[in-house]
Design a protein around this motif. Structure first.
Motif, PDB file in Angstrom:
ATOM      1  N   ILE A 104       0.824  -1.210   0.000  1.00 15.38           N
ATOM      2  CA  ILE A 104       0.000   0.000   0.000  1.00 15.38           C
ATOM      3  C   ILE A 104       0.852   1.251   0.000  1.00 15.38           C
ATOM      4  N   TYR A 105       2.149   1.133   0.377  1.00 19.24           N
ATOM      5  CA  TYR A 105       3.081   2.252   0.252  1.00 19.24           C
ATOM      6  C   TYR A 105       4.466   1.708  -0.049  1.00 19.24           C
ATOM      7  N   ARG A 106       5.299   2.558  -0.590  1.00 22.96           N
ATOM      8  CA  ARG A 106       6.673   2.190  -0.938  1.00 22.96           C
ATOM      9  C   ARG A 106       7.625   3.249  -0.404  1.00 22.96           C
ATOM     10  N   THR A 147      -0.103   4.086   6.482  1.00 19.43           N
ATOM     11  CA  THR A 147       1.164   4.622   5.990  1.00 19.43           C
ATOM     12  C   THR A 147       1.830   5.480   7.054  1.00 19.43           C
ATOM     13  N   GLU A 148       1.041   6.325   7.705  1.00 15.09           N
ATOM     14  CA  GLU A 148       1.586   7.150   8.784  1.00 15.09           C
ATOM     15  C   GLU A 148       2.124   6.294   9.922  1.00 15.09           C
ATOM     16  N   VAL A 162       1.526  -3.282   4.456  1.00 16.17           N
ATOM     17  CA  VAL A 162       0.474  -4.204   4.037  1.00 16.17           C
ATOM     18  C   VAL A 162       0.609  -4.466   2.548  1.00 16.17           C
ATOM     19  N   TRP A 163       0.505  -5.725   2.179  1.00 18.58           N
ATOM     20  CA  TRP A 163       0.409  -6.114   0.776  1.00 18.58           C
ATOM     21  C   TRP A 163      -0.988  -6.660   0.578  1.00 18.58           C
ATOM     22  N   SER A 164      -1.753  -6.084  -0.348  1.00 16.60           N
ATOM     23  CA  SER A 164      -3.144  -6.476  -0.527  1.00 16.60           C
ATOM     24  C   SER A 164      -3.492  -6.566  -2.001  1.00 16.60           C
ATOM     25  N   LYS A 165      -4.622  -7.246  -2.258  1.00 19.65           N
ATOM     26  CA  LYS A 165      -5.106  -7.340  -3.626  1.00 19.65           C
ATOM     27  C   LYS A 165      -5.694  -6.020  -4.089  1.00 19.65           C
TER      28      LYS A 165
END
Length: 230
Positions: free
Chosen positions: A44-46, A122-123, A128-131
């Motif tokens: 969800i973020y990088r 993110t904060e 999280v890795w999600s579909k």
């Protein structure tokens, strides 16, 4: 029958430490190009990168009850792996569950479904890795199982398996094969470092990988521009 399995085996601290800097692509190649989850499993973020023990969790479609059960089974260094028993993109997970997992030392979440509250996640720095990302909420009505073998996004995950995830995706390493896979990862890294130096010095991949003869065997022929025009 729904069950929650307790006291599952885990990898040694040394094995986990070995994989902390390992990249998904390298691990995937090192173990024979297997164990990779589907391409739609994205962070969800990088940047984001984790490696840890799998705690597995089934959920019914549109129901996140069993995630609360799974939280209790999580220990520091774990990665929670969640998959619905039937395809569903609802937002099973948000910042409150992340707060609970983070308090238990969990490194991150892999979920073959939807998540929400991603700005807050993110904060928080909770990866999280999600579909997908989807605000649709869920209920708490149906039981399923925790810490049983599951297929998540096309990959078989057993409790205690190694999960490696980064910006390129998610890969699963069977627990009993983890040390052997790391030996191969180390060999690949050394080999890549040598080739990187040679490429940086101006050598061509065509020569480093001895490609020219095979290309000729496959029928590739070099002609000059003028020959091609005539």
């Amino acid at each position: 029958m729904a069950i929650c399995v307790t006291d599952c085996p885990r990898l040694s601290e040394q094995t986990l430490a070995n994989f902390q800097q390992a990249e998904v692509a390298t691990v995937h190649e090192a173990q024979g190009r297997c164990g990779l989850m589907h391409a739609d499993m994205k962070p969800i973020y990088r940047p984001a990168a984790i490696a840890g023990n799998a705690v597995t969790c089934q959920v019914a479609p549109g129901d996140n009850w069993m995630i609360h059960v799974a939280v209790e089974q999580c220990q520091p260094g774990d990665v929670l792996v969640v998959t619905p028993t039937s395809p569903c993109s609802d937002g099973f997970f948000g910042d409150l569950l992340a707060t609970s997992l983070k308090a238990r030392g969990v490194k991150g979440l892999i979920i073959n479904g939807g998540v929400r509250d991603i700005a807050t996640l993110t904060e928080m720095g909770f990866p999280v890795w999600s579909k997908t990302v989807y605000a649709q909420g869920t209920v708490k009505e149906t039981v399923a199982s925790v810490n049983v073998p599951v297929v998540c996004a096309g990959a078989l995950v057993n409790p205690g398996d190694l999960i490696v995830a980064d910006d390129d995706g998610v890969v699963v390493v069977p627990r009993l094969q983890a040390d052997a896979v790391f030996d191969k990862v180390s060999q690949r890294l050394a080999n890549e470092a040598s080739k990187r130096d040679r490429l940086a010095a101006g050598e061509l991949g065509l020569d480093i990988y001895n490609m020219r003869e095979r290309l000729a065997e496959k029928g590739l022929r070099y002609v000059s521009y003028h020959e091609q025009q005539s």
